[in-house]
Design a protein around this motif. Structure first.
Motif, PDB file in Angstrom:
ATOM      1  N   ILE A 651       0.901  -1.311  -0.072  1.00 60.58           N
ATOM      2  CA  ILE A 651      -0.189   0.235  -0.060  1.00 60.58           C
ATOM      3  C   ILE A 651       0.924   1.069   0.140  1.00 60.58           C
ATOM      4  N   ARG A 652       0.504   2.325  -0.853  1.00 63.53           N
ATOM      5  CA  ARG A 652       0.892   3.545  -1.211  1.00 63.53           C
ATOM      6  C   ARG A 652       0.496   4.695  -0.237  1.00 63.53           C
ATOM      7  N   ILE A 653      -0.788   4.733  -0.496  1.00 67.69           N
ATOM      8  CA  ILE A 653      -1.837   5.439   0.027  1.00 67.69           C
ATOM      9  C   ILE A 653      -2.833   4.626   0.613  1.00 67.69           C
ATOM     10  N   LEU A 654      -3.289   5.239   1.798  1.00 70.68           N
ATOM     11  CA  LEU A 654      -4.508   5.443   2.267  1.00 70.68           C
ATOM     12  C   LEU A 654      -5.304   6.049   2.921  1.00 70.68           C
ATOM     13  N   LYS A 673       5.426  -1.926   4.301  1.00 64.73           N
ATOM     14  CA  LYS A 673       7.039  -0.449   4.087  1.00 64.73           C
ATOM     15  C   LYS A 673       7.305   0.711   3.285  1.00 64.73           C
ATOM     16  N   ASN A 674       5.900   0.752   2.020  1.00 63.51           N
ATOM     17  CA  ASN A 674       6.233   2.156   1.231  1.00 63.51           C
ATOM     18  C   ASN A 674       5.214   2.822   1.179  1.00 63.51           C
ATOM     19  N   VAL A 675       4.162   2.795   2.661  1.00 63.87           N
ATOM     20  CA  VAL A 675       3.280   3.817   2.379  1.00 63.87           C
ATOM     21  C   VAL A 675       3.865   5.357   2.550  1.00 63.87           C
ATOM     22  N   GLN A 676       3.076   5.217   1.900  1.00 60.56           N
ATOM     23  CA  GLN A 676       3.847   7.418   1.103  1.00 60.56           C
ATOM     24  C   GLN A 676       2.520   8.267   2.117  1.00 60.56           C
ATOM     25  N   VAL A 677       1.267   7.732   1.531  1.00 64.11           N
ATOM     26  CA  VAL A 677       0.392   8.820   2.316  1.00 64.11           C
ATOM     27  C   VAL A 677      -0.704   8.122   3.563  1.00 64.11           C
ATOM     28  N   CYS A 678      -1.109   8.717   4.650  1.00 65.57           N
ATOM     29  CA  CYS A 678      -2.028   8.247   5.265  1.00 65.57           C
ATOM     30  C   CYS A 678      -2.526   8.999   6.116  1.00 65.57           C
ATOM     31  N   ASP A 679      -4.328   8.865   5.792  1.00 63.49           N
ATOM     32  CA  ASP A 679      -5.346  10.111   6.480  1.00 63.49           C
ATOM     33  C   ASP A 679      -5.964   9.069   7.392  1.00 63.49           C
ATOM     34  N   TRP A 697       8.101   3.736   8.855  1.00 67.23           N
ATOM     35  CA  TRP A 697       7.263   4.106   7.768  1.00 67.23           C
ATOM     36  C   TRP A 697       8.274   5.250   7.675  1.00 67.23           C
ATOM     37  N   LYS A 698       8.990   4.480   6.121  1.00 71.56           N
ATOM     38  CA  LYS A 698      10.138   5.850   5.961  1.00 71.56           C
ATOM     39  C   LYS A 698       9.764   6.591   5.524  1.00 71.56           C
ATOM     40  N   GLY A 699       8.934   5.774   4.347  1.00 69.91           N
ATOM     41  CA  GLY A 699       8.542   6.954   3.102  1.00 69.91           C
ATOM     42  C   GLY A 699       7.749   8.201   2.887  1.00 69.91           C
ATOM     43  N   LEU A 700       7.543   8.275   4.160  1.00 69.85           N
ATOM     44  CA  LEU A 700       6.138   8.983   4.598  1.00 69.85           C
ATOM     45  C   LEU A 700       6.238  10.146   4.370  1.00 69.85           C
ATOM     46  N   ILE A 701       4.806  10.322   3.234  1.00 70.68           N
ATOM     47  CA  ILE A 701       4.645  12.619   3.060  1.00 70.68           C
ATOM     48  C   ILE A 701       3.983  12.962   4.010  1.00 70.68           C
ATOM     49  N   PHE A 702       3.560  12.125   3.652  1.00 74.06           N
ATOM     50  CA  PHE A 702       1.533  12.549   4.149  1.00 74.06           C
ATOM     51  C   PHE A 702       1.263  11.908   5.600  1.00 74.06           C
ATOM     52  N   GLY A 722      11.467  11.076   7.857  1.00 74.39           N
ATOM     53  CA  GLY A 722      12.901  12.063   7.095  1.00 74.39           C
ATOM     54  C   GLY A 722      12.200  13.058   5.128  1.00 74.39           C
ATOM     55  N   ASN A 723      11.077  12.496   5.034  1.00 75.08           N
ATOM     56  CA  ASN A 723      10.679  12.704   3.139  1.00 75.08           C
ATOM     57  C   ASN A 723       9.452  13.416   4.396  1.00 75.08           C
ATOM     58  N   ILE A 724       9.001  13.601   5.274  1.00 74.77           N
ATOM     59  CA  ILE A 724       7.291  13.901   5.965  1.00 74.77           C
ATOM     60  C   ILE A 724       7.438  15.471   5.030  1.00 74.77           C
TER      61      ILE A 724
END
Ligand SMILES: *[C@@H]1O[C@H](CO)[C@@H](O)[C@H](O)[C@H]1NC(C)=O
Ligand SMILES: *[C@@H]1O[C@H](CO)[C@@H](O)[C@H](O)[C@H]1NC(C)=O
Length: 995
Positions: A651-654, A673-679, A697-702, A722-724
Motif C-alpha cells: 500500500i502507498r496511499i490509505l 514499508k512503502n506507505v507514502q500517504v496515511c490519512d 514508515w520511512k517513505g511517509l510524505i503525508f 525524513g520525507n514527511i
C-alpha cells in the motif's frame, strides 16, 4: 543486417566447395544421383556434441540415425560431405533452472566448419579455446550465450578468415581486446550490450585495423569517452563501413565521436547514435554523407538548429531526431529538405523538440510517417499531396484555427492521424469522412465545437480508435436508427456531450475494449442491452454523469478498469469481476457493506469514498494484498481498523478519513514499508501514537491523525520521518512538548520544490500500463478546512493545534526553512516566540493563538516577507508590535493580536506609551480573497516548481502555452486523477506501430 548475413552465409557455402578435400566420404548411389553423406568421424563427433548439450526442447531429436548432413542444424559440403555448418542455437537454455549444457571437445573434429552458431545457450564451462583451431571459420555467433568463465582464449586470433562475429548480449568479457584486431577479415562485428567500459581507446584503434569492416554494432557497451588520437593512421580505415550503431553509450563525447565518424563519410549508410549524451548541435558534415539513408539520433540531448546541409542527402530514407531540444522554424526546415532528402524520405520523426512556426505540407512524395508531436508548431497548412503518408502525428503543438478541410485529398493513404492537445477551434469538417483508410483518429484536448453527426463518419469504415475527449463544446448526435460502418476498439469521448440518454449508437458496437463516455451529460440508467455488448470490454469509464439505478452482477466481465465515480448510483455494491485491477465507485450513493470486495484478487486501486457505505471496513484475509491505493473516506464505516490491513504490504496511499472508526492503530500496519500517504483523520481512533510509525514508515510524505482522540506524547521517532511534508496531529488529546528533534524532518528543512503535486503510480491495466494518481488532501489551512491537490506537493506543514501540548516552542523548529504552515494554536505552550523566527523563510501561515506565550513579538517576525497569515491572538504577549520598513506586521488585522493585554501599537487601536498617533488609516484587508490559499510571492515559487518539475525538454517551457495548457488541464480535472488523457495516449503510443 539480415541481408548482409545472408550474403555472407551464401558466400561461406560457395567458398567451402573449393577448399574441400575428398577423403573418408561415403557415397550413396540412388537413381543415378550421388548423395554425399557425412563422414563417420564427424557423425560421431556430432553425437557427442548432442550428448553433452542439454537439449531441453528436443530440437535435436533428428540427430541419431541416418545421414547426419540432414540433421537439424547441420550442413555438409555437397561435394566433400564435410560438416561445414553447425547451428545449435537455443538448445541449452536453462533460464528456468534446468541443467546447463557443455560443448564437447570433439568440436575440434570439424576442421572444415565455416559457420558455427552457439547463440542463446547456457554453458556449464568456459569458452572452449578449441574454437580458435577451426581455421576455416567465417561465421561465429555467440550472441546471448552464457558461460562459466567468459573470457576469450588468445587462440581466437587464429580465426583470420572470420567475417562475422556476433557476441551481442553474451556475458563474454573482452579484456584482451587486441584479439579483435587480428581478425582482419571481419566484415560484421556485433558487440551490442557487451561491457567495454575498460576498453579505453581500444575500440577506435581496433576498428581502425579492420580494413574490410562493413557493419559495426556497439550499442549499450558503456563505451568510455574516447579522444581520437590525431596521429592515428587513417589510411587502412575500412572503405566499406556502412552501418555504425553506437547507440546508448552516454559517455561518448561529441568532440571525439563526430570526427571519427566523418572518416567514413563516403561509405556510411546507417548511423545510430540514439540515447547518447551529445549536447551540441548536429555538425554540418553529416550533409557530406552522400550514401546516408538512416540516421537515428533520438534522445541524444541535441540542441540548436538542424543544419541545412542535411537536406542535401538524396538517399535519406529515415531520420529520427525525437526527444532532443532542437530548435528552429519547421517551415524553413521542411523547405530545405523538400529539395533533395524530401524525395527519398519515408520516415521523419522529430517528436518532442522545440520546433516552431507553421507546418506547410508540400513536397515529400515518399513520406509514409511524419511525427512532430510535442513541438511548438502553430499552424497547419496543406499545399501538396502526400500519396503515401500513412501516419501523421501532430499531438501537443499549438496548432490553431480550424481543422483543415479536404484532409482526404492531401493524405489519401492516411491511417493514423493525431491532432490531439492543440488549439484547433471551430467545427470538424465533414470531409473527414473521406479519409477512407483512417483507423486511428485522435483530436482530443482542443477547442472544437458544434455537433458531430453521421455525416462525419459515413466513410470511416476502417476506423478502430477514436478520441474526441476534452473538447467541451463538442457534442455527438447520431440519428437513432443509424448503424455505424465501423467497429471500434477504443472509444474515448470524455466531456463530449451525448446525453441525456445513454448513447444508442453503442448498441451496434461489439468489439470495443475501451469505452470512456465520462462527463458527457448522461442522465439515465444504464440500459440492459449495454451489459450484453462487448465481451472484450476492459476499461469502462462512465464517471461524472448522472447515471442512476442499481448495478447488476458484473462478475462475468473481464474489466481491468471500472470507473463509475460521481454519479447517482445506489443500492449495494455489485458482485465484481474477480480480476478487476482498478475500481472507482466514489461519489455515489452506494450503501450497505463491502463484503463483496473480498471476492476480488487483483485490486491495485480502490476508491469507494463519499458513499453511504457502513459496517466494518473490509476484512479480507488476503484478497486485498495487491492494493496500492485504498480510499474509503467519507462513509459510515465503524468498528476498528482490521488487523488484516497489515497484509496490504504494497500500500502507498490509505485514506479512511471521516468515518466513525474507533480503537487503536493495529500493530500489523508496521508491515507497510512503502506507505507514502496515511490519512486517518476525522474518526474516533484512540490510544497512543505508535512509536513504530517513525521507524517503519520511512517513505511517509503525508500523515494525518487529526480530529481523533489520540493521547500521550508525540513519539520522538516521528522525527525520523525524513520525507514527511505534511504532519497533522491536530485536534487530539496529545500532551507533552513539541519535540526539539523536529529539526531532523529533512524534507521540511529544504526550500526547493521539485513537483507541485504528490503523485503515486500504480499498475493500471493488465497490459502493464501504469496510472498516475495525484493525491489530494484535506488540511486545515488558515482557519479553513481546505482541499489541496494541484499544489499539494508544495505544501510543507505541521499542525499540532488543539491538543494539550505544553512547554516552550523549541528553538530548533527554526531550522525548518521549507515550512509553509505552522499551526500550534490552542495548546498550553508557554515561553517566548523564537527570536530567530525569520529563519523560517518560506512560512506563509503561522498560528500560535490561544496559548500562554509571553514576552515581546521578536523583530525578526516582521522580516518574514513570505508571511500571509498570522494569528498571535489570546496569549500573554506584551510590548510594541514591531515595525519594519515593509510594515509587515501592520498588514495583518488587529484580530491577529487581540487578547494579549500587554500588546500595543499598530494595527491594534491602542497606541504604545510615547507613540505619535498614526495619521494614516489602518490597512484595509477587505480585498484579500478568502479562497487565496497562498500569497502571491508563494505563487512565484510555485511557478519555479513547475519549471523544475516538468522541465528538461524545452527551456521555454513556462512560456510555452500549449504545454502549460495541457499540464493545467491534467491538474484541473475535476476528478482526483488524470488518467483519461495520459493513459489513453500511452495506449495509442503502444498501439500505433503501423508499419
Ligand atoms: C551444392 O550446393 C550449392 C550451394 O548450396 C549449390 O549451388 C549447388 O548446386 C550444389 N551442388 C550440388 C551438386 O548439389
Ligand atoms: C545493456 O547492457 C546491460 C549489460 O551490460 C544489460 O543488462 C541491459 O539489459 C542492456 N540494455 C539494453 C537496452 O539492451
Amino acid at each position: 543486417m539480415l541481408n548482409l548475413l545472408l550474403q555472407i552465409f551464401f558466400l561461406v557455402i560457395l567458398q567451402s566447395r573449393g577448399s574441400a578435400s575428398a577423403h573418408c566420404n561415403f557415397y550413396d548411389i540412388e537413381d543415378n544421383t550421388i548423395t554425399i553423406k557425412c563422414s563417420k568421424v564427424e557423425k560421431e563427433a556430432l553425437l557427442s556434441v548432442r550428448e553433452e548439450l542439454i537439449d531441453h526442447f528436443g530440437v535435436l531429436s533428428s540427430w541419431g540415425a541416418g545421414d547426419c548432413c540432414k540433421w537439424q542444424g547441420v550442413r555438409c559440403d555437397n561435394t566433400t560431405g564435410h560438416v561445414i555448418e553447425l547451428d545449435v542455437s537455443g538448445i541449452s537454455v536453462s533460464d528456468f533452472g534446468g541443467p546447463k549444457g557443455k560443448l564437447s571437445s570433439s568440436l575440434v573434429r570439424f576442421q572444415y566448419l565455416n559457420h558455427l552458431d552457439l547463440s542463446l545457450n547456457n554453458f556449464h564451462q568456459e569458452i572452449p579455446g578449441v574454437i580458435g583451431s577451426l581455421r576455416k571459420l567465417e561465421y561465429l555467433n555467440l550472441s546471448y550465450s552464457k558461460w562459466e568463465r567468459a573470457s576469450i582464449s588468445p587462440d581466437f586470433r587464429k580465426l583470420t578468415k572470420l567475417q562475422v562475429l556476433d557476441l551481442e548480449s553474451s556475458d563474454i568479457t573482452l579484456e584482451n581486446l587486441d584479439l579483435l584486431s587480428h581478425l582482419y577479415s571481419i566484415r560484421y562485428l556485433n558487440l551490442n550490450s557487451v561491457n567495454l567500459s575498460t576498453a579505453n581507446d581500444w575500440w577506435v584503434q581496433t576498428i581502425s585495423k579492420l580494413p574490410l569492416l562493413e557493419e559495426l554494432h556497439l550499442s549499450n557497451c558503456t563505451l568510455p569517452s574516447i579522444l581520437v588520437p590525431s596521429s592515428l593512421n587513417t589510411s587502412n580505415y575500412s572503405r566499406y563501413l556502412s552501418v555504425v550503431d553506437l547507440s546508448s553509450n552516454i559517455n561518448l563525447l561529441p568532440s571525439s565521436i563526430y570526427p571519427w565518424l566523418f572518416n567514413f563519410s563516403g561509405s556510411l549508410t546507417h548511423i545510430d547514435l540514439s540515447h547518447n549524451n551529445l549536447p551540441t548541435s548536429l555538425p554540418l558534415e553529416f550533409g557530406n554523407m552522400v550514401r546516408l539513408s538512416h540516421l537515428f539520433m533520438d534522445s541524444s540531448r541535441l540542441v540548436g538548429e538542424i543544419p541545412r546541409s542535411l537536406g542535401n542527402l538524396s538517399n535519406l530514407v529515415e531520420l529520427k531526431l525525437a526527444y532532443n531540444s532542437l530548435t528552429g522554424s519547421i517551415f524553413t526546415l521542411m523547405k530545405d529538405f523538400s529539395k533533395n532528402s524530401g524525395k527519398s524520405l519515408r520516415y521523419l520523426d522529430m517528436a518532442v523538440n522545440c520546433f516552431t512556426g507553421p507546418l506547410v505540407m508540400q513536397g515529400f512524395p515518399s513520406l509514409k510517417k511524419l511525427t512532430l508531436q510535442w513541438n511548438q508548431l502553430d499552424q497547419l497548412l496543406l499545399e501538396g499531396v502526400f500519396p503515401n503518408l500513412q501516419e501523421l502525428d501532430l499531438t501537443g503543438n499549438r496548432l490553431s484555427g480550424s481543422v483543415p478541410d479536404q484532409l482526404a485529398s492531401h493524405f489519401p493513404s492516411l491511417r493514423y492521424l493525431s491532432l490531439e492537445s492543440n488549439e484547433f477551434n471551430g467545427t470538424l469538417p465533414e470531409s473527414i469522412s473521406n479519409i477512407s483508410k483512417l483507423e486511428y483518429f485522435f483530436i482530443g484536448s482542443n477547442h472544437l465545437e458544434g455537433v458531430i453527426t453521421e455525416s462525419h463518419m459515413l466513410g470511416l469504415s476502417a476506423l478502430r480508435e477514436i478520441i474526441l475527449s476534452f473538447n467541451k463544446n463538442l457534442a455527438i448526435k447520431f440519428s437513432l436508427t443509424w448503424i455505424p460502418p465501423f467497429q471500434l476498439d477504443v472509444i474515448s469521448l470524455c466531456e463530449v456531450k451525448q446525453g441525456p440518454h445513454f448513447p444508442k449508437w453503442l448498441q451496434n458496437q461489439h468489439n470495443f475494449s475501451v469505452l470512456d463516455i465520462s462527463n458527457s451529460g448522461i442522465v439515465d440508467k444504464i440500459p440492459v442491452w449495454f451489459w450484453d455488448l462487448s465481451s472484450s470490454l476492459k476499461e469502462l469509464n462512465l464517471s461524472n454523469n448522472k447515471i442512476h439505478g442499481v448495478l447488476p452482477d458484473i462478475s462475468p466481465f473481464k474489466f481491468a478498469v471500472l470507473d463509475f465515480s460521481s454519479n447517482n448510483l445506489s443500492g449495494p455494491l455489485p458482485i465484481l469481476p474477480p480480476d478487476v485491477l482498478t475500481l472507482d465507485f466514489s461519489r455515489n450513493r452506494f450503501q450497505g457493506t463491502t463484503s463483496v470486495l473480498c471476492e476480488t484478487n487483483s485490486l491495485t486501486y480502490l476508491d469507494l469514498s463519499n458513499n453511504l457505505l457502513s459496517g466494518n471496513l473490509p476484512n479480507c484475509s488476503d484478497g486485498f494484498s495487491t492494493l496500492n491505493v485504498l480510499i474509503l473516506g467519507n462513509n459510515n464505516f465503524s468498528g476498528s481498523i482490521p488487523e488484516s490491513f497489515g497484509s496490504i504490504v504494497d500500500i502507498r496511499i490509505l485514506n479512511i478519513r471521516d468515518n466513525i472508526l474507533d480503537g487503536e492503530i493495529p500493530g500489523s500496519l508496521k508491515n507497510w514499508k512503502n506507505v507514502q500517504v496515511c490519512d486517518l483523520g476525522g474518526n474516533k481512533l484512540s490510544g497512543k501514537l505508535p512509536e513504530w510509525i517513525g521507524m517503519e514508515w520511512k517513505g511517509l510524505i503525508f500523515l494525518s491523525l487529526g480530529f481523533n482522540t489520540f493521547s500521550g506524547k508525540i513519539p520522538s521517532s516521528f522525527c525520523d520521518l525524513g520525507n514527511i511534508k505534511i504532519l497533522d496531529i491536530s485536534r487530539n488529546k496529545i500532551s507533552g512538548t513539541v519535540p526539539k528533534c523536529f529539526n531532523k524532518l529533512d524534507e521540511m528543512t529544504t526550500d526547493t520544490n521539485f513537483a507541485s503535486t504528490i503523485t503515486s503510480s500504480y499498475p493500471y491495466t493488465s497490459g502493464g500500463m501504469s496510472k498516475v494518481y495525484i493525491l489530494s488532501a484535506s488540511i486545515m489551512w488558515k482557519g479553513i478546512q481546505s482541499k489541496f491537490r494541484n499544489i499539494l506537493g508544495l505544501v510543507r506543514c505541521i499542525d499540532l493545534s488543539s491538543n494539550n501540548l505544553s512547554g516552550r516552542i523549541p528553538l530548533e523548529i527554526t531550522t525548518l526553512k521549507g515550512l509553509i504552515g505552522l499551526n500550534l494554536s490552542r495548546n498550553y505552550l508557554s515561553g517566548t516566540i523564537p527570536p530567530n523566527i525569520s529563519l523560517l523563510s518560506s512560512l506563509d501561515f503561522l498560528d500560535l493563538s490561544s496559548n500562554s506565550i509571553s514576552g515581546i513579538i521578536p523583530f525578526s517576525l516582521s522580516q518574514l516577507d513570505s508571511l500571509g497569515y498570522l494569528d498571535l491572538s489570546y496569549n500573554n504577549l506584551s510590548g510594541k508590535i514591531p515595525t519594519s520598513t515593509s510594515n509587515k506586521l501592520q498588514t495583518f488585522n488587529a484580530s491577529s493580536y487581540i487578547g494579549n493585554s500587554g500588546l500595543c501599537g499598530s494595527p491594534l487601536p491602542n497606541g504604545c506609551p510615547g507613540d505619535v498617533i498614526p495619521g494614516v488609516p489602518l490597512f484595509d484587508h477587505q480585498d484579500i480573497a478568502q479562497d487565496e490559499l497562498f500569497t502571491s510571492g508563494f505563487y512565484a515559487s510555485l511557478a519555479f516548481g513547475f519549471v523544475i518539475g516538468f522541465g528538461g525538454i524545452c527551456g521555454s517551457l513556462l512560456l510555452n502555452k500549449s504545454w502549460r495548457n495541457v499540464y493545467f488541464k491534467f491538474l484541473s480535472e475535476m476528478y482526483d486523477k488524470l488518467y483519461v488523457t495520459l493513459a489513453v495516449k500511452k495506449a495509442q503510443l503502444l498501439r500505433c506501430c503501423l508499419n
